[in-house]
Every structure is written in structure tokens, then in C-alpha cells.
Design a protein around this motif. Structure first.
Motif, PDB file in Angstrom:
ATOM      1  N   THR A   1       9.263  34.681  13.006  1.00 16.67           N
ATOM      2  CA  THR A   1       9.584  35.400  14.236  1.00 16.67           C
ATOM      3  C   THR A   1      10.981  36.002  14.188  1.00 16.67           C
ATOM      4  O   THR A   1      11.180  37.204  14.426  1.00 16.67           O
ATOM      5  CB  THR A   1       9.475  34.445  15.440  1.00 16.67           C
ATOM      6  OG1 THR A   1       8.128  34.006  15.580  1.00 16.67           O
ATOM      7  CG2 THR A   1       9.933  35.116  16.721  1.00 16.67           C
TER       8      THR A   1
ATOM      9  N   LEU B   1      11.507  31.799  24.236  1.00 15.67           N
ATOM     10  CA  LEU B   1      10.050  31.890  24.111  1.00 15.67           C
ATOM     11  C   LEU B   1       9.559  31.100  22.905  1.00 15.67           C
ATOM     12  O   LEU B   1       8.503  30.455  22.960  1.00 15.67           O
ATOM     13  CB  LEU B   1       9.623  33.352  23.992  1.00 15.67           C
ATOM     14  CG  LEU B   1       9.702  34.199  25.265  1.00 15.67           C
ATOM     15  CD1 LEU B   1       9.324  35.647  24.971  1.00 15.67           C
ATOM     16  CD2 LEU B   1       8.796  33.633  26.354  1.00 15.67           C
TER      17      LEU B   1
ATOM     18  N   SER C   1       7.208  27.336  23.228  1.00 12.37           N
ATOM     19  CA  SER C   1       5.842  27.753  22.890  1.00 12.37           C
ATOM     20  C   SER C   1       5.054  26.671  22.167  1.00 12.37           C
ATOM     21  O   SER C   1       3.996  26.946  21.611  1.00 12.37           O
ATOM     22  CB  SER C   1       5.894  29.013  22.010  1.00 12.37           C
ATOM     23  OG  SER C   1       6.628  28.745  20.827  1.00 12.37           O
TER      24      SER C   1
ATOM     25  N   THR D   1       6.449  24.739  19.668  1.00 11.48           N
ATOM     26  CA  THR D   1       6.928  24.592  18.296  1.00 11.48           C
ATOM     27  C   THR D   1       7.129  23.129  17.938  1.00 11.48           C
ATOM     28  O   THR D   1       6.770  22.677  16.842  1.00 11.48           O
ATOM     29  CB  THR D   1       8.262  25.341  18.106  1.00 11.48           C
ATOM     30  OG1 THR D   1       8.066  26.726  18.429  1.00 11.48           O
ATOM     31  CG2 THR D   1       8.752  25.227  16.682  1.00 11.48           C
TER      32      THR D   1
ATOM     33  N   ALA E   1       2.894  28.126  29.758  1.00  7.58           N
ATOM     34  CA  ALA E   1       2.853  28.252  28.296  1.00  7.58           C
ATOM     35  C   ALA E   1       1.759  29.212  27.851  1.00  7.58           C
ATOM     36  O   ALA E   1       1.905  29.919  26.850  1.00  7.58           O
ATOM     37  CB  ALA E   1       2.651  26.881  27.662  1.00  7.58           C
ATOM     38  N   HIS E   2       0.659  29.265  28.585  1.00 10.47           N
ATOM     39  CA  HIS E   2      -0.463  30.118  28.193  1.00 10.47           C
ATOM     40  C   HIS E   2      -0.212  31.600  28.440  1.00 10.47           C
ATOM     41  O   HIS E   2      -1.026  32.429  28.020  1.00 10.47           O
ATOM     42  CB  HIS E   2      -1.742  29.681  28.918  1.00 10.47           C
ATOM     43  CG  HIS E   2      -2.430  28.524  28.256  1.00 10.47           C
ATOM     44  ND1 HIS E   2      -2.194  27.219  28.620  1.00 10.47           N
ATOM     45  CD2 HIS E   2      -3.323  28.474  27.232  1.00 10.47           C
ATOM     46  CE1 HIS E   2      -2.938  26.410  27.863  1.00 10.47           C
ATOM     47  NE2 HIS E   2      -3.612  27.142  27.014  1.00 10.47           N
TER      48      HIS E   2
ATOM     49  N   ASN F   1       2.738  32.806  27.448  1.00 11.28           N
ATOM     50  CA  ASN F   1       3.760  33.049  26.436  1.00 11.28           C
ATOM     51  C   ASN F   1       3.068  33.481  25.145  1.00 11.28           C
ATOM     52  O   ASN F   1       2.361  32.700  24.516  1.00 11.28           O
ATOM     53  CB  ASN F   1       4.562  31.760  26.200  1.00 11.28           C
ATOM     54  CG  ASN F   1       5.639  31.924  25.145  1.00 11.28           C
ATOM     55  OD1 ASN F   1       5.786  32.981  24.527  1.00 11.28           O
ATOM     56  ND2 ASN F   1       6.409  30.863  24.930  1.00 11.28           N
TER      57      ASN F   1
ATOM     58  N   PHE G   1       4.147  33.882  22.225  1.00  6.81           N
ATOM     59  CA  PHE G   1       4.573  33.109  21.068  1.00  6.81           C
ATOM     60  C   PHE G   1       3.715  31.853  20.901  1.00  6.81           C
ATOM     61  O   PHE G   1       3.521  31.377  19.786  1.00  6.81           O
ATOM     62  CB  PHE G   1       6.044  32.714  21.203  1.00  6.81           C
ATOM     63  CG  PHE G   1       7.009  33.839  20.980  1.00  6.81           C
ATOM     64  CD1 PHE G   1       6.716  35.135  21.389  1.00  6.81           C
ATOM     65  CD2 PHE G   1       8.232  33.623  20.385  1.00  6.81           C
ATOM     66  CE1 PHE G   1       7.607  36.177  21.202  1.00  6.81           C
ATOM     67  CE2 PHE G   1       9.136  34.654  20.191  1.00  6.81           C
ATOM     68  CZ  PHE G   1       8.820  35.933  20.602  1.00  6.81           C
ATOM     69  N   PHE G   2       3.246  31.322  22.011  1.00 10.71           N
ATOM     70  CA  PHE G   2       2.391  30.130  21.951  1.00 10.71           C
ATOM     71  C   PHE G   2       1.147  30.392  21.124  1.00 10.71           C
ATOM     72  O   PHE G   2       0.751  29.566  20.287  1.00 10.71           O
ATOM     73  CB  PHE G   2       2.002  29.681  23.366  1.00 10.71           C
ATOM     74  CG  PHE G   2       0.781  28.807  23.408  1.00 10.71           C
ATOM     75  CD1 PHE G   2       0.837  27.490  22.968  1.00 10.71           C
ATOM     76  CD2 PHE G   2      -0.432  29.308  23.869  1.00 10.71           C
ATOM     77  CE1 PHE G   2      -0.298  26.681  22.989  1.00 10.71           C
ATOM     78  CE2 PHE G   2      -1.562  28.508  23.893  1.00 10.71           C
ATOM     79  CZ  PHE G   2      -1.498  27.200  23.447  1.00 10.71           C
ATOM     80  N   TYR G   3       0.518  31.545  21.328  1.00 13.49           N
ATOM     81  CA  TYR G   3      -0.730  31.851  20.624  1.00 13.49           C
ATOM     82  C   TYR G   3      -0.485  32.033  19.127  1.00 13.49           C
ATOM     83  O   TYR G   3      -1.332  31.665  18.307  1.00 13.49           O
ATOM     84  CB  TYR G   3      -1.372  33.091  21.231  1.00 13.49           C
ATOM     85  CG  TYR G   3      -1.840  32.872  22.639  1.00 13.49           C
ATOM     86  CD1 TYR G   3      -3.044  32.215  22.898  1.00 13.49           C
ATOM     87  CD2 TYR G   3      -1.067  33.291  23.719  1.00 13.49           C
ATOM     88  CE1 TYR G   3      -3.464  31.996  24.203  1.00 13.49           C
ATOM     89  CE2 TYR G   3      -1.479  33.069  25.023  1.00 13.49           C
ATOM     90  CZ  TYR G   3      -2.681  32.410  25.264  1.00 13.49           C
ATOM     91  OH  TYR G   3      -3.088  32.174  26.552  1.00 13.49           O
TER      92      TYR G   3
ATOM     93  N   ASP H   1       0.515  28.319  17.817  1.00 18.22           N
ATOM     94  CA  ASP H   1      -0.637  27.420  17.878  1.00 18.22           C
ATOM     95  C   ASP H   1      -1.746  27.880  16.930  1.00 18.22           C
ATOM     96  O   ASP H   1      -2.386  27.052  16.271  1.00 18.22           O
ATOM     97  CB  ASP H   1      -1.176  27.360  19.312  1.00 18.22           C
ATOM     98  CG  ASP H   1      -2.306  26.362  19.463  1.00 18.22           C
ATOM     99  OD1 ASP H   1      -2.033  25.149  19.412  1.00 18.22           O
ATOM    100  OD2 ASP H   1      -3.464  26.797  19.615  1.00 18.22           O
TER     101      ASP H   1
END
Length: 263
Positions: A79, A188, A192, A194, A209-210, A212, A214-216, A219
Motif C-alpha cells: 500500500t 485506513l 483495516s 492488519t 470496517a466494512h 474501509n 483497505f479492509f477488503y 482480508d
């Protein structure tokens, strides 16, 4: 005798490749900063968490904590580096006054965007591969699905490359770029999942979080490496594709208009 004008064609492949190669060469030339530094930083994160928590931190969803942590650290490095590659190049060109070298050649907005994002993706993959190799020396990573892992590195690198182009267009000094890094990208990334599974969060925090993106990415990459995650990889890839489409249109329009590039 006058020189014969060169016919560029529908796509200026030579110009596109030249700009892409120039951007790739720019980060390879300082590989100690662009590739080696993320390896050391990521390994330090892993070491600190191991020393601080030790055996007191149990597995996460049946996965040893260090195995759970490693993919998130890899994607965090991807990132930061993909973003820096695109944003710093544009900003430095503007500050040094050589942005005209980018505007004068017969390059379309799409060709410029592809070259910058392509270089960001290349740096993202270079960092991901090198960090994964280094981490594999200390952590036993199962690599559940290489194909999905490659896809998420590509999608995240593309998203950060596009965001880097937008930031480079907007920024007039390094403080502006630091603002985006410190107050948007870093929060972010840290919030997320991490370092933790969002299943441990309260319902409201999970809902936040959902949204965001970056979460996807984190994850989905973790799911591809260790074989399990908090959401499906298909959903994560779909969300990132949608975000990339929006960012690509936005960046294309601004580059075509010469936003903050032309005096």
C-alpha cells in the motif's frame, strides 16, 4: 531535406513504454529505499509483535498469530510503496519544474495514467514478492491460493497508484502528500484488520470496517495466503474493482484537463 513526421498511431506504445520504464527505473535505482527498507520495516513489525506478545497471544481463528499477521504486514508495505511511487514522481516533477517534459510528448491522458499506475503496480509486486520471501524464512506461510493473492496485490497496487496520481496532481508541496499519507492512508491501513480480526470488534466497529476499502484488500490477501478471512475473496475483489473504476475515471478526467499541471 526536412525530417519525416513520425506516425504515432492510435496508441503511442513507444511513449507509453518509455514513461513506464522511466518510472520503474526511478525506483529500481534507489532499491535500498524502495525495496530493502520495506523488508526491514515489515520484519521489525513482526519481531516486535512476537517479542511483545510471545506465547501469550493465542491463534486467530485457528491460525497462529504470526501467520495471521504476516499477510497484513505485506499488504501494508504494498500500500505505502505503490502510493509513493506515483505521488512522489508527479510532485517532484512539479516542484523541479520538469513537468513540461511529461506534457510536451504526444502522450494521451490514458497513456500517462497507464504508465504511472503500471509502475506503481510493478513496485507493489516487487515489494510483495521480496517481503514474502523474507517473511517465509521466519513464518511458515501456507499460500492457499497464489492466483487470488496475485489478484489482490494487483488491485491494491492499482488503487494506490491511482490515489497516488490524484494526490500528485493535487499536491503542491511535500506537506500535502504527507497529509494524505499520515491522515488518510496510514489510519485506513491500521484500522483495516492488519493486526487483528474484525470479528473481535463490536458490531458498530465491524460495520465501519466494512466501508474501509483497505479492509477488503488486506482480508482478501490474507484469505488467499492462509486460507481463511473475515469475508469472501469474491466480494473483496468486486469492491476493489468498483473503487478502481471510479478512481480511474476521476484521474483520467483530471489528467486530460491538465489539472494543476499547466500554468
Amino acid at each position: 531535406m526536412y525530417p519525416t513526421p513520425r506516425h504515432v498511431g492510435l496508441v503511442n506504445w513507444v511513449g507509453l513504454w518509455t514513461l513506464y520504464a522511466k518510472e520503474v527505473h526511478r525506483f529500481i535505482k534507489v532499491a535500498g529505499q524502495t525495496v530493502l527498507a520495506p523488508i526491514i520495516t515489515t520484519l521489525l513489525f513482526l519481531l516486535i509483535f512476537q517479542l511483545a506478545l510471545g506465547e501469550s497471544r493465542g491463534p486467530v481463528g485457528g491460525v497462529p498469530f504470526e501467520v495471521f499477521l504476516a499477510p497484513g504486514l505485506v499488504m501494508m508495505a504494498v500500500t505505502q510503496n505503490a502510493f509513493q511511487n506515483a505521488s512522489s514522481s508527479l510532485l517532484i516533477s512539479k516542484i523541479q519544474g520538469n513537468i513540461v517534459d511529461l506534457l510536451m510528448p504526444p502522450l494521451s491522458a490514458a497513456e500517462m495514467l497507464i504508465a504511472f499506475c503500471g509502475a506503481a503496480i510493478t513496485r507493489g509486486f516487487a515489494v510483495a514478492i521480496c517481503v514474502l520471501i523474507a517473511m517465509s524464512l521466519f513464518v511458515d506461510l501456507p499460500f492457499a491460493s497464489i492466483g487470488w493473492a496475485v489478484l489482490f496485490v494487483f488491485l491494491m497496487s492499482l488503487m494506490m497508484g491511482l490515489l497516488g496520481v490524484l494526490t500528485g496532481l493535487w499536491a503542491d508541496k511535500f506537506d500535502h502528500m504527507a497529509f494524505i499519507t499520515n491522515f488518510i492512508i496510514t489510519p485506513l491501513a491500521f484500522l483495516s484488520g492488519t493486526f487483528y480480526s474484525i470479528e473481535r470488534l463490536p458490531d458498530l466497529a465491524q460495520a465501519i470496517a466494512h466501508v474501509n476499502p483497505f479492509f477488503y484488500a488486506i482480508d482478501g490477501f490474507r484469505h488467499a495466503i492462509v486460507g481463511q478471512g473475515d469475508t469472501s475473496m469474491l466480494l473483496g475483489a468486486t469492491v476493489l474493482l468498483g473503487i478502481n473504476a471510479v478512481l480511474a475515471v476521476w484521474a483520467f478526467v483530471l489528467v486530460r484537463r491538465g489539472y494543476n499541471l499547466k500554468a
